[in-house]
Design a protein around this motif. Structure first.
Motif, PDB file in Angstrom:
ATOM      1  N   THR A 108      38.212  42.341  32.766  1.00 52.38           N
ATOM      2  CA  THR A 108      38.270  42.170  34.218  1.00 52.38           C
ATOM      3  C   THR A 108      38.093  40.706  34.606  1.00 52.38           C
ATOM      4  OG1 THR A 108      37.433  44.411  34.585  1.00 52.38           O
ATOM      5  CG2 THR A 108      37.248  42.873  36.416  1.00 52.38           C
ATOM      6  N   VAL A 109      37.262  39.972  33.875  1.00 50.47           N
ATOM      7  CA  VAL A 109      37.125  38.530  34.120  1.00 50.47           C
ATOM      8  C   VAL A 109      38.477  37.847  33.938  1.00 50.47           C
ATOM      9  CG1 VAL A 109      36.083  36.380  33.298  1.00 50.47           C
ATOM     10  CG2 VAL A 109      34.691  38.457  33.474  1.00 50.47           C
TER      11      VAL A 109
ATOM     12  N   ASN B  72      35.679  31.414  29.713  1.00 47.94           N
ATOM     13  CA  ASN B  72      35.027  32.101  30.833  1.00 47.94           C
ATOM     14  C   ASN B  72      34.638  33.534  30.490  1.00 47.94           C
ATOM     15  OD1 ASN B  72      35.276  29.902  32.663  1.00 47.94           O
ATOM     16  ND2 ASN B  72      37.408  30.446  33.051  1.00 47.94           N
TER      17      ASN B  72
ATOM     18  N   ASP C  26      34.339  44.960  31.286  1.00 44.81           N
ATOM     19  CA  ASP C  26      33.763  43.814  31.999  1.00 44.81           C
ATOM     20  C   ASP C  26      34.470  42.516  31.622  1.00 44.81           C
ATOM     21  OD1 ASP C  26      31.952  45.495  33.191  1.00 44.81           O
ATOM     22  OD2 ASP C  26      30.312  45.042  31.795  1.00 44.81           O
TER      23      ASP C  26
ATOM     24  N   GLN D 140      41.407  39.302  34.114  1.00 42.62           N
ATOM     25  CA  GLN D 140      42.311  39.820  35.143  1.00 42.62           C
ATOM     26  C   GLN D 140      42.213  38.993  36.422  1.00 42.62           C
ATOM     27  OE1 GLN D 140      41.069  43.394  37.193  1.00 42.62           O
ATOM     28  NE2 GLN D 140      43.123  44.295  36.961  1.00 42.62           N
ATOM     29  N   LYS D 141      41.012  38.726  36.879  1.00 40.54           N
ATOM     30  CA  LYS D 141      40.828  37.941  38.095  1.00 40.54           C
ATOM     31  C   LYS D 141      41.343  36.517  37.926  1.00 40.54           C
ATOM     32  CE  LYS D 141      36.880  40.664  39.724  1.00 40.54           C
ATOM     33  NZ  LYS D 141      35.437  40.666  40.049  1.00 40.54           N
ATOM     34  N   GLU D 142      41.103  35.961  36.759  1.00 44.29           N
ATOM     35  CA  GLU D 142      41.584  34.605  36.467  1.00 44.29           C
ATOM     36  C   GLU D 142      43.109  34.554  36.508  1.00 44.29           C
ATOM     37  OE1 GLU D 142      39.671  31.926  33.368  1.00 44.29           O
ATOM     38  OE2 GLU D 142      41.458  32.625  32.305  1.00 44.29           O
TER      39      GLU D 142
ATOM     40  N   TYR E 223      45.234  36.490  38.178  1.00 41.70           N
ATOM     41  CA  TYR E 223      45.753  36.606  39.542  1.00 41.70           C
ATOM     42  C   TYR E 223      45.538  35.321  40.339  1.00 41.70           C
ATOM     43  CZ  TYR E 223      47.185  41.470  39.290  1.00 41.70           C
ATOM     44  OH  TYR E 223      47.855  42.635  38.978  1.00 41.70           O
ATOM     45  N   THR E 224      44.438  34.627  40.068  1.00 38.38           N
ATOM     46  CA  THR E 224      44.208  33.330  40.713  1.00 38.38           C
ATOM     47  C   THR E 224      45.271  32.331  40.281  1.00 38.38           C
ATOM     48  OG1 THR E 224      41.824  33.686  40.855  1.00 38.38           O
ATOM     49  CG2 THR E 224      42.597  31.409  40.971  1.00 38.38           C
ATOM     50  N   TYR E 225      45.564  32.300  38.995  1.00 39.16           N
ATOM     51  CA  TYR E 225      46.547  31.356  38.463  1.00 39.16           C
ATOM     52  C   TYR E 225      47.967  31.697  38.917  1.00 39.16           C
ATOM     53  CZ  TYR E 225      43.032  29.293  35.366  1.00 39.16           C
ATOM     54  OH  TYR E 225      41.940  28.631  34.867  1.00 39.16           O
TER      55      TYR E 225
ATOM     56  N   ALA F 279      49.639  39.938  33.551  1.00 40.47           N
ATOM     57  CA  ALA F 279      48.825  40.711  34.491  1.00 40.47           C
ATOM     58  C   ALA F 279      49.148  42.199  34.418  1.00 40.47           C
ATOM     59  CB  ALA F 279      49.041  40.190  35.918  1.00 40.47           C
TER      60      ALA F 279
ATOM     61  N   ASP G 241      46.281  44.858  33.487  1.00 41.09           N
ATOM     62  CA  ASP G 241      45.965  45.986  34.376  1.00 41.09           C
ATOM     63  C   ASP G 241      46.053  47.316  33.608  1.00 41.09           C
ATOM     64  OD1 ASP G 241      45.755  44.128  36.386  1.00 41.09           O
ATOM     65  OD2 ASP G 241      47.655  44.642  37.353  1.00 41.09           O
TER      66      ASP G 241
END
Length: 238
Positions: A173-174, A150, A170, A176-178, A180-182, A201, A205
């Motif tokens: 950050t992709v 991704n 950039d 990072q979001k993944e 937190y979702t997991y 995480a 961060d």
């Protein structure tokens, strides 16, 4: 005289044999007492009326993978596979930046990018091995990474220090979001994996924060950082 010596010898042998027999009897009694004590403690600890030596053996290893159901394992396995390829992708991109960065910040960024490349490579190994613990193989081939990651690809050739920072911000950050979702999806199903994701995480961060700090001009006070506007609103209440 000879008869006397023989009698004395026989008496000595008999006495010695009797003493040895007595000692053996004492040792046997002591062993029995110890064994009984062990059985009593084991039975008391297990709440059973017998030694734990008589309890059934645990299930075979093929029935002892983490998690309760195959569906849960498959769900977490897909996460671990995706984390593995995305972490390997970031490892490669940090190496690209490490090699090709140019500009006044070359020296600190060159070293920092290598440090981060090493970190993401090690993290990829951790999540790949977690997938193996769940009973699934891992696909970390370059062809699989390029097809399924991704993380957007890093441009070829030289990059300036500022450009490399923005490109990496950039991309991290992709991830990072993944992560937190997991974390949210795995927390109730697999707290062990969720815990490892939380550790990751924290460092991701921190990584993004350090990259952003490098974009500040010399003598800057952080006024241009993305969270400074939110902090200002928090203080004013608007």
């Amino acid at each position: 005289m000879k008869k006397t010596l023989i009698i004395v010898a026989l008496t000595t042998i008999a006495t010695t044999s009797f003493a040895q027999n007595q000692q053996e009897q004492k040792e046997i009694k002591a062993n029995k007492s110890t064994q009984q004590d062990v059985k009593t403690r084991a039975a008391g600890a297990m709440g059973k009326g017998e030694s734990n030596e008589k309890f059934g053996q645990p299930k075979r290893i093929e029935d002892s993978y983490p998690l309760t159901t195959d569906a849960d394992r498959q769900k977490i396995s897909k996460m671990m596979q995706q984390m593995t390829v995305d972490l390997l992708s970031l490892f490669n991109q940090y190496k690209e930046a490490h090699w090709n960065v140019n500009g006044p910040l070359y020296l600190p960024l060159h070293d920092y990018y290598q440090e981060q490349a090493d970190y993401y490579r090690l993290q990829a190994d951790i999540f790949a091995e977690r997938n193996l613990q769940l009973g699934y193989s891992v696909d970390g081939r370059y062809s699989t990474i390029s097809k399924t990651s991704n993380i957007p690809d890093f441009p070829a050739g030289y990059v300036t220090d500022n450009e490399s920072l923005k490109l990496l911000i950039d991309r991290v950050t992709v991830l990072q979001k993944e992560i937190y979702t997991y974390i949210a999806e795995s927390n109730s199903v697999d707290p062990v994996t969720s815990n490892k994701l939380q550790d990751l995480a924290y460092n991701v961060d921190k990584n993004i924060w350090k990259l952003r700090i490098h974009l500040q001009k010399p003598g800057g006070t952080g006024e241009n950082l993305p969270w400074s506007g939110q902090q200002s609103r928090d203080r004013t209440g608007n």
